[in-house]
Design a protein around this motif. Structure first.
Motif, PDB file in Angstrom:
ATOM      1  N   ASN A 190       0.825  -1.212   0.000  1.00 15.40           N
ATOM      2  CA  ASN A 190       0.000   0.000   0.000  1.00 15.40           C
ATOM      3  C   ASN A 190       0.857   1.259   0.000  1.00 15.40           C
ATOM      4  OD1 ASN A 190      -2.735  -0.287  -0.274  1.00 15.40           O
ATOM      5  ND2 ASN A 190      -3.175  -0.419   1.904  1.00 15.40           N
TER       6      ASN A 190
ATOM      7  N   LYS B 160      -4.065   0.153  -7.126  1.00 15.73           N
ATOM      8  CA  LYS B 160      -3.900  -1.296  -7.014  1.00 15.73           C
ATOM      9  C   LYS B 160      -2.585  -1.706  -7.668  1.00 15.73           C
ATOM     10  CE  LYS B 160      -6.565  -2.531 -11.163  1.00 15.73           C
ATOM     11  NZ  LYS B 160      -7.695  -3.342 -11.664  1.00 15.73           N
TER      12      LYS B 160
ATOM     13  N   GLU C  74      -4.400  -8.100  -1.444  1.00 17.97           N
ATOM     14  CA  GLU C  74      -5.857  -8.233  -1.491  1.00 17.97           C
ATOM     15  C   GLU C  74      -6.405  -8.799  -0.184  1.00 17.97           C
ATOM     16  OE1 GLU C  74      -6.270  -9.051  -6.324  1.00 17.97           O
ATOM     17  OE2 GLU C  74      -6.140 -10.735  -4.917  1.00 17.97           O
TER      18      GLU C  74
END
Length: 497
Positions: free
Chosen positions: A327, A337, A352
């Motif tokens: 992240n 993403k 995820e």
């Protein structure tokens, strides 16, 4: 490139030995750097452990702020491409996504390394973000084991381990959040200490409080080099969340004397995991050797812990930590993403799985950590050492994708559960913040090195080093029974003038 000494002479000296040669004027730091660079040039094509050589540091060992009065005066050193940063140097973390990433400042540990007199001449390979058992992405590099290049180096301190194992440098930097120093040290025939929590700082980007399981350290081939590295590089930076402990006696002094007779618990059965019969036989042999050194050894005692709950909590820690690592790196480039062509498949699945983890999940993880650490603490009130193998299975061949982040396994949870089956003995030491050291005392059935792992109570790093030094003296310094890998500096011919 001209070398200042024969390769057998080079390998006969550890880091402290080389620094003494510089201090006495027998060699210069530049000559040592040139010899190490020559070894890298000759050996790296076979094992792919070094990403980059810093030519300026080879040409002038003092140009980048290395302390000329440091204990390791002018000793060539390699930095894992993950963890501490050096201003202006690339740090690409084993990832295509991080290609071209340069650090804006020295991290605190990098300043300590330079103050210790270590001349950082290059960076070593690691799996992407350190999240894997092996540095094996053909689009980046494939790091091979110097004992037999058909086999993996394991990881995540892959390149540092193979370069120490091959005799290129006497010691190199590593990080360990579940075995990433101890495991590759074990399978490459080197010494790997994972220190107690509160030893090495990861300032300014984080702290032991935020990292929870990961620590810094080195991989070496002598106990005194490891002791000296801890002595010179330990300590907290201003603003740490917790106190950083110091030893009452410097480790270099402590290891000069044998430990008192120790109570050593031996086991290969670690919850649902156990070692292969050939590894168990080697564990039995090493246990008998420790008895002959005067220690009390008993087979079977273990801490009273819920192993399943502990491994589940460790998995939660890994998934949530790595998800937030990804992240943070996505935010650097303004992405929402991970790009599938730049980040490896399992690391995307981990992101995820973990990116939306709740505080409750982390709190439950911490409760399991606490219960496990308390149980180990109670156990170490009666026992000094737990002895296990470093790994429960034989070293895999290259391309064994079940342990790689290149795998097509659709489940991050299943992937980690499978990893623990191989690396059964190292993760809980990271969970508890306790020390463990892998020593090159055994062999696998196929002749590859097998580390033996000694664990102790928190803050008992010195006791582990004392035991390791006692063993080293008893075997006359001949780790791996004096054997050397197929790819090794002593197999090189001296360079022509």
């Amino acid at each position: 490139m001209k070398t200042v000494m024969r390769w057998d002479e080079w390998f006969s000296q550890d880091g402290i030995g080389l620094s003494n040669l510089v201090r006495s004027g027998e060699v210069t730091a530049a000559e040592l750097a040139a010899q190490a660079a020559s070894a890298i040039a000759s050996i790296n094509p076979d094992i792919n452990g070094v990403v980059e050589v810093f030519e300026d540091a080879v040409a002038d060992p003092w140009a980048n702020g290395t302390d000329q009065d440091g204990l390791f005066k002018g000793v060539p050193f390699l930095l894992k491409d993950l963890g501490p940063t050096m201003k202006g140097r690339l740090q690409e973390m084993g990832s295509l996504y991080m290609k071209g990433n340069r650090a804006s400042a020295d991290s605190f540990l990098a300043t300590k390394i330079k103050k210790a007199g270590l001349n950082v001449i290059g960076r070593t390979t690691t799996p992407e973000f350190g999240c894997c058992s092996s540095a094996e992405n053909p689009a980046v590099y494939v790091t091979c084991n110097p004992w037999d290049t058909r086999y993996t180096s394991c990881g995540s301190s892959a390149g540092s381990s193979v370069m120490v194992g091959a005799g290129v440098v006497p010691l190199a930097h590593g990080t360990d959040g579940g075995g990433s120093i101890r495991i590759p040290a074990g399978v490459n025939g080197a010494i790997g200490l994972k220190s107690s929590r509160g030893t090495f700082s990861i300032a300014p980007a984080g702290s032991d409080f935020t990292s929870v399981v990961s620590t810094q350290g080195c991989i070496s081939r002598t106990v005194r080099d490891t002791a000296a590295f801890v002595d010179t590089c330990r300590g907290g930076a201003p603003g740490e969340f917790m106190p950083y402990w110091t030893a009452e006696v410097p480790f270099l002094t402590l290891i000069e004397r044998d430990p008192k007779p120790l109570r050593i618990a031996v086991s290969h059965e670690w919850g649902v995991y156990s070692a292969s019969p050939a590894i168990v036989a080697e564990l039995e042999r090493v246990a008998r050797f420790l008895e002959r050194l005067g220690h009390y050894v008993e087979w079977g005692p273990l801490p009273d812990i819920d192993f399943a709950k502990a491994y589940a909590a460790q998995t939660t820690c890994y998934i949530t930590n790595f998800a937030q690592t990804v992240n943070s790196l996505l935010r650097l480039k303004g992405l929402e993403k991970p790009p599938e062509d730049l980040i490896e498949p399992m690391n995307i699945r981990i992101w995820e799985q973990g990116k939306d983890a709740t505080y409750t999940e982390r709190a439950d993880m911490q409760l399991a950590f606490n219960a496990t650490a308390r149980a180990f603490g109670a156990f170490f009130e009666e026992w000094d050492i737990i002895l296990t193998p470093t790994t429960s299975k034989e070293t895999p061949l290259l391309g064994t994708t079940e342990y790689l982040t290149m795998t097509d396994n659709p489940s991050a949870l299943d992937w980690f559960a499978n990893l623990w089956g191989f690396f059964a003995y190292t993760p809980l030491t990271s969970l508890c913040g306790t020390p463990g050291i892998s020593l090159p005392l055994a062999k696998q059935a196929n002749g590859m090195p097998l580390g033996m792992l000694a664990q102790a109570a928190q803050g008992k790093d010195g006791l582990l080093l004392q035991l390791a030094a006692q063993i080293e003296r008893a075997i006359d310094g001949k780790w791996n029974n004096g054997d050397k890998p197929q790819v090794h500096v002593t197999r090189l011919k001296a360079a022509e003038d």
